[in-house]
Design an enzyme around this catalytic site. Structure first.
Site, PDB file in Angstrom:
ATOM      1  N   LYS A 192       0.770  -1.181   0.136  1.00 49.55           N
ATOM      2  CA  LYS A 192      -0.426  -0.022   0.297  1.00 49.55           C
ATOM      3  C   LYS A 192       1.132   1.329  -0.151  1.00 49.55           C
ATOM      4  O   LYS A 192       0.864   2.037   0.813  1.00 49.55           O
ATOM      5  CB  LYS A 192      -0.925  -0.041   1.149  1.00 49.55           C
ATOM      6  CG  LYS A 192      -1.925   0.805   1.499  1.00 49.55           C
ATOM      7  CD  LYS A 192      -3.213   0.525   0.174  1.00 49.55           C
ATOM      8  CE  LYS A 192      -4.231   1.998   0.772  1.00 49.55           C
ATOM      9  NZ  LYS A 192      -5.080   1.381  -0.900  1.00 49.55           N
ATOM     10  N   ASP A 224      -5.879  -3.458  -2.312  1.00 46.94           N
ATOM     11  CA  ASP A 224      -6.818  -3.316  -2.497  1.00 46.94           C
ATOM     12  C   ASP A 224      -7.007  -3.681  -4.260  1.00 46.94           C
ATOM     13  O   ASP A 224      -8.370  -4.473  -4.011  1.00 46.94           O
ATOM     14  CB  ASP A 224      -7.248  -1.791  -2.453  1.00 46.94           C
ATOM     15  CG  ASP A 224      -6.782  -0.843  -2.812  1.00 46.94           C
ATOM     16  OD1 ASP A 224      -5.525  -0.749  -3.220  1.00 46.94           O
ATOM     17  OD2 ASP A 224      -6.708   0.632  -2.775  1.00 46.94           O
ATOM     18  N   ASP A 252      -6.892 -16.279   2.546  1.00 46.30           N
ATOM     19  CA  ASP A 252      -7.759 -16.422   2.762  1.00 46.30           C
ATOM     20  C   ASP A 252      -8.787 -16.135   1.567  1.00 46.30           C
ATOM     21  O   ASP A 252      -9.480 -17.141   0.948  1.00 46.30           O
ATOM     22  CB  ASP A 252      -8.508 -16.303   4.103  1.00 46.30           C
ATOM     23  CG  ASP A 252      -8.009 -16.447   5.084  1.00 46.30           C
ATOM     24  OD1 ASP A 252      -7.585 -18.155   4.683  1.00 46.30           O
ATOM     25  OD2 ASP A 252      -9.010 -16.561   6.207  1.00 46.30           O
TER      26      ASP A 252
END
Ligand code: NAD
Length: 359
Positions: A192, A224, A252
């Site tokens: 990020k 993102d 995940d």
């Protein structure tokens, strides 16, 4: 080759799937003439029952003396009311810490035979999906200090610290490029960097490290966007390199798109010393002791063990191809949808894979 391995079955379905793992280990060792030195140890609830400690010293020592550890799973309702320090899951965290396991590898593969289990549309899966998420496991915001909840100006505030040193970033980047070299040679580093200083340093060090791996292609992606791309076009990824926090979430997500938790393997590695190879799922208390569990996550973790702990690629591939072959013939455990006529038990699936490897 001498294969010195510790098996830690743990709790719930752990012992059942580790029995199948051992079955495959014996089959592969026999086929390739490897000498096995196998020991079993206690971890989690089983260790609490025996020693009132989720990771007894004896287990740590046993693991340290071996080259690889195959773990089942820990936890269950029996131990849920214990204080957090004494819970089975603490044994897992202590094991990672004691062995210095800084790199977590989570492959997310959609097998041809199980395409229908994925939540993604067939046209998205079309190109095939084989992603390796490599997550930094011992640093970042989960461990950074200062941390805590305190009072400031009459109200509570909570804080955590995201911190990475150059050496921590370099170490995980080297692992990621080393693994990419054995795959499609593409690394996508997730950060990020438009907002976080930690990510800017992360990006700089990853770029420096990439120069030592000129055969690999490096790309950067904001976290993102990476989360979005994983469901929009997962086929574009080979190795995803992430920090601890971003990797926790993205691994995940990557796992979920495969659609079957019972199938997912993982490996946790350190600089020198034993790695830990374990399925992603938990101890599944709802089906424990019924010979229903899917042992393939554990068996595929064994393939990772051959590849990354012993550099035995042929053995690793044989196991992975054996799993694909048996799934391709339609056999399924209860967690995977399929023809009820091909429904097999946990031990039945282990037998089928072992027979396949022996052909
Ligand atoms: P879980 O992964 O154990 O189970 C979630 C669901 O998936 C259940 O319905 C279960 O039956 C099913 N499932 C999981 N693995 C399966 C397999 N191999 N074959 C067939 N079905 C399978 O997660 P949970 O229910 O959230 O947690 C149960 C216990 O496991 C808790 O005590 C938790 O703390 C522990 N846990 C341990 C680990 C680990 O050991 N690494 C990881 C996650 C959870």
């Amino acid at each position: 080759m001498e294969l010195n391995i510790t098996l830690l079955p743990g709790d719930g379905i752990g012992p059942e799937i580790i029995d199948q793992t051992e079955k495959i280990l014996l089959t592969v060792a026999g086929k390739f003439g490897h000498t096995l030195f196998l020991e079993r140890g206690l971890i989690g609830g089983a260790a609490i029952d025996a020693f009132e400690d989720p990771l007894p010293l004896e287990t740590i020592e046993r693991c340290r003396q071996s080259k690889a550890v195959c773990l089942g799973s820990v936890g269950g309702p029996k131990w849920d009311d214990l204080p957090s320090e004494k819970r089975p899951e603490k044994g897992l965290l202590k094991l990672r810490e004691s062995l210095g396991l800084y790199a977590n590898l989570r492959p997310a593969i959609i097998y041809e035979a199980l395409k229908e289990a994925s939540f993604l549309k067939p046209e998205i899966i079309g190109r095939g999906i084989d992603i390796m998420v490599i997550r930094e496991l011992t640093g970042g915001i989960y461990f950074g200090r200062p941390r805590g909840i305190e009072y400031r100006q009459g109200e509570q505030v909570a804080l955590n610290t995201m911190i990475y040193s150059e050496s921590e970033i370099r170490r995980i980047a080297q692992t990621a490029f080393g693994i990419a070299q054995k795959r499609k040679k593409r690394v996508c580093s997730v950060d990020k960097a438009n907002v976080l200083e930690v990510s800017r340093l992360w990006r700089t060090i990853v770029e420096q490290t990439a120069k030592d791996f000129p055969d690999c292609k490096l790309e950067h992606m904001y976290v993102d966007n990476a989360a979005m791309q994983l469901v929009k076009d997962p086929g574009q990824f080979d190795v995803l390199l992430t920090s601890n926090l971003f990797g926790d979430i993205l691994s995940d997500e990557a796992a979920t798109i495969t659609g079957s938790i019972g199938l997912l393997p993982s490996a946790s590695l350190c600089r020198s010393g034993p790695g830990v190879f374990e399925p992603v799922h938990g101890s599944a208390p709802d089906i424990a002791g019924q010979d229903k569990a899917n042992p393939l996550g554990a068996i595929l973790s064994l393939a990772l063990m051959f590849r990354y702990a012993f550099s035995l690629e042929t053995e690793a591939r044989l196991i992975e191809e054996g799993v694909q072959e048996v799934l391709g013939r339609g056999y399924r455990t209860v967690d995977l949808t399929g023809n009820p006529e091909h429904l097999v038990s946990c031990s039945g699936m282990g037998d089928l894979i072992a027979a396949e490897l022996n052909t």
